[in-house]
Design a protein around this motif. Structure first.
Motif, PDB file in Angstrom:
ATOM      1  N   VAL A  33       1.121  -0.972   0.128  1.00 47.18           N
ATOM      2  CA  VAL A  33      -0.114   0.419  -0.375  1.00 47.18           C
ATOM      3  C   VAL A  33       1.113   1.702  -0.117  1.00 47.18           C
ATOM      4  CG1 VAL A  33      -1.820   1.107   1.362  1.00 47.18           C
ATOM      5  CG2 VAL A  33      -1.988  -1.575   1.116  1.00 47.18           C
ATOM      6  N   PRO A  34       0.876   2.692  -1.219  1.00 48.41           N
ATOM      7  CA  PRO A  34       1.808   3.037  -1.421  1.00 48.41           C
ATOM      8  C   PRO A  34       1.555   4.051  -0.195  1.00 48.41           C
ATOM      9  CG  PRO A  34       0.054   2.701  -3.775  1.00 48.41           C
ATOM     10  CD  PRO A  34      -0.124   1.900  -2.403  1.00 48.41           C
ATOM     11  N   GLN A  35       2.586   5.331  -0.226  1.00 48.52           N
ATOM     12  CA  GLN A  35       2.537   6.078   1.026  1.00 48.52           C
ATOM     13  C   GLN A  35       1.483   6.911   0.240  1.00 48.52           C
ATOM     14  OE1 GLN A  35       5.554   8.955   0.910  1.00 48.52           O
ATOM     15  NE2 GLN A  35       5.683   8.762   2.409  1.00 48.52           N
ATOM     16  N   SER A  36       1.041   7.272  -1.166  1.00 45.60           N
ATOM     17  CA  SER A  36      -0.384   7.685  -1.682  1.00 45.60           C
ATOM     18  C   SER A  36      -0.439   7.234  -2.989  1.00 45.60           C
ATOM     19  CB  SER A  36      -0.493   8.866  -1.969  1.00 45.60           C
ATOM     20  OG  SER A  36       0.601   9.543  -2.416  1.00 45.60           O
ATOM     21  N   LEU A  37      -1.978   6.273  -3.497  1.00 50.61           N
ATOM     22  CA  LEU A  37      -1.445   6.467  -5.057  1.00 50.61           C
ATOM     23  C   LEU A  37      -1.739   7.647  -5.778  1.00 50.61           C
ATOM     24  CD1 LEU A  37      -5.229   3.844  -4.725  1.00 50.61           C
ATOM     25  CD2 LEU A  37      -2.575   3.869  -5.188  1.00 50.61           C
ATOM     26  N   PRO A  38      -1.724   7.374  -7.493  1.00 52.03           N
ATOM     27  CA  PRO A  38      -1.782   8.751  -7.742  1.00 52.03           C
ATOM     28  C   PRO A  38      -2.985   9.566  -8.663  1.00 52.03           C
ATOM     29  CG  PRO A  38      -0.995   6.426  -9.441  1.00 52.03           C
ATOM     30  CD  PRO A  38      -0.839   6.469  -7.776  1.00 52.03           C
ATOM     31  N   GLN A  82     -14.228  -0.030  -9.564  1.00 49.98           N
ATOM     32  CA  GLN A  82     -12.869  -0.530 -10.713  1.00 49.98           C
ATOM     33  C   GLN A  82     -11.741  -0.468 -10.470  1.00 49.98           C
ATOM     34  OE1 GLN A  82     -13.367   2.322 -14.097  1.00 49.98           O
ATOM     35  NE2 GLN A  82     -13.776   0.990 -15.600  1.00 49.98           N
ATOM     36  N   PHE A  83     -11.295  -0.142  -9.123  1.00 51.63           N
ATOM     37  CA  PHE A  83     -10.457   0.484  -9.103  1.00 51.63           C
ATOM     38  C   PHE A  83     -10.321  -1.084  -7.918  1.00 51.63           C
ATOM     39  CE2 PHE A  83      -7.462   1.170  -5.742  1.00 51.63           C
ATOM     40  CZ  PHE A  83      -5.877   1.489  -6.523  1.00 51.63           C
ATOM     41  N   ILE A  84     -11.016  -1.423  -7.523  1.00 54.03           N
ATOM     42  CA  ILE A  84     -10.923  -1.896  -5.765  1.00 54.03           C
ATOM     43  C   ILE A  84     -10.919  -3.729  -6.628  1.00 54.03           C
ATOM     44  CG2 ILE A  84     -12.574  -3.255  -4.727  1.00 54.03           C
ATOM     45  CD1 ILE A  84     -13.168  -0.572  -3.538  1.00 54.03           C
ATOM     46  N   LEU A  85     -11.589  -4.001  -7.129  1.00 55.16           N
ATOM     47  CA  LEU A  85     -11.926  -4.673  -8.705  1.00 55.16           C
ATOM     48  C   LEU A  85     -11.279  -5.516  -9.011  1.00 55.16           C
ATOM     49  CD1 LEU A  85     -15.276  -5.172 -10.349  1.00 55.16           C
ATOM     50  CD2 LEU A  85     -15.131  -6.631  -8.482  1.00 55.16           C
ATOM     51  N   MET A  86      -9.459  -4.026  -9.990  1.00 57.81           N
ATOM     52  CA  MET A  86      -8.357  -4.982 -10.418  1.00 57.81           C
ATOM     53  C   MET A  86      -7.075  -5.450  -9.665  1.00 57.81           C
ATOM     54  SD  MET A  86      -8.499  -1.333 -12.609  1.00 57.81           S
ATOM     55  CE  MET A  86      -6.987  -1.134 -12.639  1.00 57.81           C
ATOM     56  N   ALA A  87      -8.004  -5.200  -8.003  1.00 61.26           N
ATOM     57  CA  ALA A  87      -6.736  -5.979  -7.128  1.00 61.26           C
ATOM     58  C   ALA A  87      -7.096  -7.165  -6.853  1.00 61.26           C
ATOM     59  CB  ALA A  87      -7.132  -5.418  -5.885  1.00 61.26           C
ATOM     60  N   ARG A  88      -8.405  -7.943  -7.727  1.00 62.07           N
ATOM     61  CA  ARG A  88      -8.694  -9.143  -7.821  1.00 62.07           C
ATOM     62  C   ARG A  88      -7.501 -10.159  -8.645  1.00 62.07           C
ATOM     63  NH1 ARG A  88      -9.939 -12.027  -3.783  1.00 62.07           N
ATOM     64  NH2 ARG A  88     -10.726 -13.530  -5.413  1.00 62.07           N
ATOM     65  N   GLY A 124      -8.067  11.437   1.598  1.00 59.60           N
ATOM     66  CA  GLY A 124      -8.358  10.164   2.939  1.00 59.60           C
ATOM     67  C   GLY A 124      -9.005   9.099   2.249  1.00 59.60           C
ATOM     68  N   GLU A 125      -9.972   9.943   1.561  1.00 58.93           N
ATOM     69  CA  GLU A 125     -11.043   8.545   0.368  1.00 58.93           C
ATOM     70  C   GLU A 125     -10.249   7.530  -0.542  1.00 58.93           C
ATOM     71  OE1 GLU A 125     -15.253  11.394   0.469  1.00 58.93           O
ATOM     72  OE2 GLU A 125     -13.829  11.913  -1.158  1.00 58.93           O
ATOM     73  N   ARG A 126      -8.663   8.750  -0.865  1.00 58.81           N
ATOM     74  CA  ARG A 126      -7.754   7.806  -2.119  1.00 58.81           C
ATOM     75  C   ARG A 126      -7.218   6.540  -1.000  1.00 58.81           C
ATOM     76  NH1 ARG A 126      -6.277  11.397  -4.413  1.00 58.81           N
ATOM     77  NH2 ARG A 126      -4.362  12.315  -3.498  1.00 58.81           N
ATOM     78  N   GLN A 127      -6.553   7.056   0.674  1.00 63.03           N
ATOM     79  CA  GLN A 127      -6.380   5.931   1.401  1.00 63.03           C
ATOM     80  C   GLN A 127      -6.912   5.400   1.587  1.00 63.03           C
ATOM     81  OE1 GLN A 127      -3.682   6.141   1.274  1.00 63.03           O
ATOM     82  NE2 GLN A 127      -2.435   5.711   2.368  1.00 63.03           N
ATOM     83  N   GLN A 128      -7.968   5.180   1.768  1.00 68.20           N
ATOM     84  CA  GLN A 128      -9.203   4.173   2.556  1.00 68.20           C
ATOM     85  C   GLN A 128      -9.452   3.439   1.254  1.00 68.20           C
ATOM     86  OE1 GLN A 128     -11.873   7.354   3.439  1.00 68.20           O
ATOM     87  NE2 GLN A 128     -12.740   5.761   4.598  1.00 68.20           N
ATOM     88  N   VAL A 129      -9.409   4.169   0.109  1.00 65.67           N
ATOM     89  CA  VAL A 129      -9.847   2.679  -1.481  1.00 65.67           C
ATOM     90  C   VAL A 129      -8.257   2.349  -1.763  1.00 65.67           C
ATOM     91  CG1 VAL A 129     -10.538   2.689  -3.556  1.00 65.67           C
ATOM     92  CG2 VAL A 129     -11.351   4.188  -2.098  1.00 65.67           C
ATOM     93  N   SER A 130      -6.926   3.040  -1.082  1.00 58.33           N
ATOM     94  CA  SER A 130      -5.871   2.223  -1.074  1.00 58.33           C
ATOM     95  C   SER A 130      -6.570   0.743  -0.686  1.00 58.33           C
ATOM     96  CB  SER A 130      -4.810   3.113  -1.389  1.00 58.33           C
ATOM     97  OG  SER A 130      -4.302   1.946  -1.378  1.00 58.33           O
ATOM     98  N   ILE A 163      -7.484  -5.261   0.674  1.00 65.54           N
ATOM     99  CA  ILE A 163      -8.770  -6.142   1.024  1.00 65.54           C
ATOM    100  C   ILE A 163      -8.863  -7.629   0.599  1.00 65.54           C
ATOM    101  CG2 ILE A 163     -10.626  -7.168   2.152  1.00 65.54           C
ATOM    102  CD1 ILE A 163      -9.663  -4.308   3.741  1.00 65.54           C
ATOM    103  N   ALA A 164      -9.168  -6.575  -0.577  1.00 64.89           N
ATOM    104  CA  ALA A 164      -9.997  -7.579  -1.892  1.00 64.89           C
ATOM    105  C   ALA A 164      -9.224  -8.534  -1.994  1.00 64.89           C
ATOM    106  CB  ALA A 164     -10.440  -6.639  -2.971  1.00 64.89           C
ATOM    107  N   GLN A 165      -8.216  -7.963  -2.151  1.00 65.04           N
ATOM    108  CA  GLN A 165      -7.022  -8.753  -2.848  1.00 65.04           C
ATOM    109  C   GLN A 165      -6.555 -10.048  -2.343  1.00 65.04           C
ATOM    110  OE1 GLN A 165      -3.028  -6.427  -3.793  1.00 65.04           O
ATOM    111  NE2 GLN A 165      -2.047  -7.700  -4.212  1.00 65.04           N
ATOM    112  N   GLN A 166      -6.812  -9.936  -0.367  1.00 62.62           N
ATOM    113  CA  GLN A 166      -7.149 -11.031   0.366  1.00 62.62           C
ATOM    114  C   GLN A 166      -5.673 -11.656   0.437  1.00 62.62           C
ATOM    115  OE1 GLN A 166      -9.287 -13.945  -2.386  1.00 62.62           O
ATOM    116  NE2 GLN A 166     -10.413 -14.834  -0.523  1.00 62.62           N
ATOM    117  N   ALA A 167      -4.593 -10.533   0.400  1.00 64.05           N
ATOM    118  CA  ALA A 167      -3.031 -10.709   1.221  1.00 64.05           C
ATOM    119  C   ALA A 167      -3.267 -11.712   2.476  1.00 64.05           C
ATOM    120  CB  ALA A 167      -2.592 -10.065   0.660  1.00 64.05           C
ATOM    121  N   GLU A 168      -2.210 -11.450   2.585  1.00 62.62           N
ATOM    122  CA  GLU A 168      -2.375 -12.373   3.741  1.00 62.62           C
ATOM    123  C   GLU A 168      -1.275 -11.350   4.947  1.00 62.62           C
ATOM    124  OE1 GLU A 168      -0.825 -16.754   4.384  1.00 62.62           O
ATOM    125  OE2 GLU A 168      -1.724 -16.603   2.172  1.00 62.62           O
ATOM    126  N   ILE A 169       0.081 -10.562   3.681  1.00 66.12           N
ATOM    127  CA  ILE A 169       0.911  -9.617   4.015  1.00 66.12           C
ATOM    128  C   ILE A 169      -0.215  -8.671   3.745  1.00 66.12           C
ATOM    129  CG2 ILE A 169       2.938  -9.164   4.653  1.00 66.12           C
ATOM    130  CD1 ILE A 169       3.425 -12.036   4.067  1.00 66.12           C
TER     131      ILE A 169
END
Lengths: 328, 259
Positions: B81-86, B95-101, B142-148, B153-159
């Motif tokens: 999770v980068p410091q901030s998204l572009p 769309q952005f969250i689905l792309m994390a799949r 703030g919203e962008r960071q929440q989405v990030s 989470i949607a990516q289901q990563a363990e780390i």
């Protein structure tokens, strides 16, 4: 879904252009040629051996260039990235000019394509090499490297023209203007094979391209093998550009305009954007070519001249619109 | 150990950014990495998820060298999770969250109802459902960071490898992000590796803290241990003032740059 409707409209537009264009021209073609597959009349000969292959070739060439534009713009995250601006076209053109001037007497099968592919690949490797030397991939560096490579190959082409004799030189100049001059179905079939292959390769990269269009960091974090994906995209675009340039010369701006117009129409998702641009770019070039051969008939305007005349102002509009220069 | 590094080093144009780092994290822990600017914190995170892959030494994730994973397989385990998204992303939040799949998709597969479910659950948890159809470029920081984080989470990563997830945010959003991270850690047992400049938030959220300085580990220990005048001076070359939290009694640092 509004976007789906627009996409269907683009399909209809493309189909309409393909169907209607062959009937337009100095010689009137009656609709009954459609049933005359034996080509008994002069009209049906013109229709089947000249106009239809030409329209199909133009469509496939436009489709290929638009596909390259879409992929490169997403990959570079820059609206100005196209085969033309990155020097891939001039690399291919140099290769093809080399063949035209020095090697055409060998009559190699697909000699033009092979030489122009070597040229486009050389251009890509040069651009890519810059980023390897300057450690760390920067989009700006790569685009500027593209511009440099573009100038480099353009000057090599000028040199070739200078040392070649007058008739050869004229042929090269005429071909550099970009023209779609085909007869029979051999060329459209070749175009179909390469365009279909190239577009399929790019289509399989669509998910990667979506993520790379955000940032390489995000693409990597989501699991895209960015380096590999970049190579595949470079390869696919080199080969598509090579085929188009070998036969039609370096036709500019299709790869720039089609993706931009389609982005306004269907949005940024490459899954739909690639398909829309391919259809739109194809229809656009077929339409330009129809103008090219009819506007001052019986003479012809090189189609590259028409696309560039439309493309120049479009480029400026794009610069003003989203100040793309800032992202360099 | 879910993450284990041994003699991890990274040099760029002759400058050593990371110098022989060896540490390990067990699953479900919250490791915070602190240290002055230029200590190599971000570089370390980027190595852990192979955004940088020409490091030397070894990094093992789940007992396997990360160089042996494909990028995709690795992304199914660890995300960044980068410091901030572009700021100019033209996709919608949805769309952005689905792309994390992505790590769970093949190039041929389409988004399944299952993927949609992961995305909508992630949006619910991060309270981003309300602006799902907005274009990312129109969101506030703030919203962008929440989405990030929703995407992670949607990516289901363990780390989760987080690079100063709250740095650019106001107090309320800083707190929201931190409590969200704690919630994710508790709900899914997600391992958090978080880089931060904010010592107090590290002390309040971490169970282990590592301090880097000039690419070397200069401290490893618990939050209570780092709240020590000598240790902090060693890390930051500066003296700190302390105060105890009025409610919990936790020792925290207080600003002292007012003359």
């Amino acid at each position: 879904m509004k976007k789906k409707v627009i996409f269907i409209l683009i399909c209809i537009f493309a189909l309409t252009v393909i169907v209607i264009s062959p009937f337009i021209g100095p010689v009137r073609i009656p609709f009954k040629v459609l049933s005359d597959f034996q080509m008994e009349s002069v009209e049906s000969q013109i229709f089947y051996s000249l106009r239809l292959p030409r329209v199909l070739t133009a469509f496939l060439a436009g489709a290929a260039l638009a596909c390259c534009g879409v992929a490169l713009q997403a990959m570079f995250r820059n609206p100005l990235a196209t085969p033309f601006t990155l020097g891939i076209s001039s690399g291919a053109a140099f290769g093809a000019a080399m063949y035209l001037i020095f090697a055409a007497w060998m009559k190699l099968p697909f000699g033009g394509i092979i030489f122009s592919f070597i040229g486009s690949l050389a251009a890509v490797l040069l651009v890519y090499g810059f980023t390897k030397v300057k450690k760390g991939f920067s989009v700006g560096t790569m685009l500027l490297a593209g511009v440099a490579v573009n100038f480099f190959f353009s000057s090599l082409i000028l040199f070739l023209q200078y040392i070649s004799d007058f008739t050869q030189s004229f042929r090269v100049i005429r071909w550099l203007m970009g023209s779609i001059d085909v007869s029979g179905f051999q060329t459209p079939i070749i175009f179909f094979i390469f365009t279909a292959a190239g577009v399929s390769i790019i289509a399989l990269q669509n998910l990667n391209l979506n993520l790379m269009s955000i940032s390489d960091e995000i693409a990597l974090a989501r699991g895209v093998n960015v380096a590999k994906s970049r190579k595949i995209i470079f390869f696919a675009t080199s080969i598509m550009v090579a085929v188009v340039v070998a036969y039609c010369g370096p036709i500019g701006f299709v790869g720039l305009m089609a993706p931009h117009i389609c982005r306004l129409l269907v949005g940024y998702d490459n899954k739909i954007l690639t398909a829309a641009s391919v259809l739109f770019g194809g229809a656009f070039l077929a339409l330009c070519d129809t103008f090219a051969r009819t506007l001052i008939a019986p003479a012809e305007i090189p189609v590259g001249v028409i696309t560039s005349m439309l493309g120049g102002p479009f480029f400026v509009w794009l610069l003003l619109r989203n100040s793309a220069a800032n992202s360099l | 150990m879910i993450i284990e590094t041994k003699n991890l080093a990274f040099t760029v144009s002759g400058k050593r950014i990371l110098d022989n780092l060896s540490f390990s994290v067990s699953a479900g822990r919250r490791l915070f990495i602190v240290g002055p600017n230029g200590a190599g914190k971000t570089t370390l995170l980027r190595c852990l998820c192979r955004i940088i892959d020409d490091f030397s030494g070894t990094i093992k994730v789940k007992d396997r060298s990360i160089k042996k994973y494909s990028q995709k397989k690795l992304a199914a385990i660890a995300t960044y999770v980068p410091q901030s998204l572009p700021i100019d992303i033209q996709f919608t939040v949805h769309q952005f969250i689905l792309m994390a799949r992505y790590p769970h998709l093949s190039p041929f597969s389409v988004i399944s109802p299952g993927d949609e479910k992961f995305a909508s659950d992630a949006m619910e948890m991060t309270q981003t459902t309300g602006f799902a159809e907005r274009v990312m470029a129109t969101l506030s920081g703030g919203e962008r960071q929440q989405v990030s984080i929703a995407a992670a989470i949607a990516q289901q990563a363990e780390i989760f490898l987080l690079d100063e997830p709250a740095t650019y945010l106001d107090y309320k959003h800083q707190r929201d992000i931190h409590s969200l991270l704690m919630k994710i850690n508790k709900t899914f047992g997600t391992t958090l590796v978080c880089v931060t400049h904010d010592l107090n938030s590290a002390v309040l959220s971490a169970d282990t803290i590592i301090a880097l300085r000039d690419g070397r580990i200069v401290f490893t220990g618990s939050p209570d241990e780092i709240m020590d005048e000598k240790i902090l001076e060693e890390i930051y070359s500066k003296k700190f003032s302390f105060a105890n939290h009025p409610v919990t009694g936790q020792k925290l640092i207080v600003p002292d740059y007012i003359e």
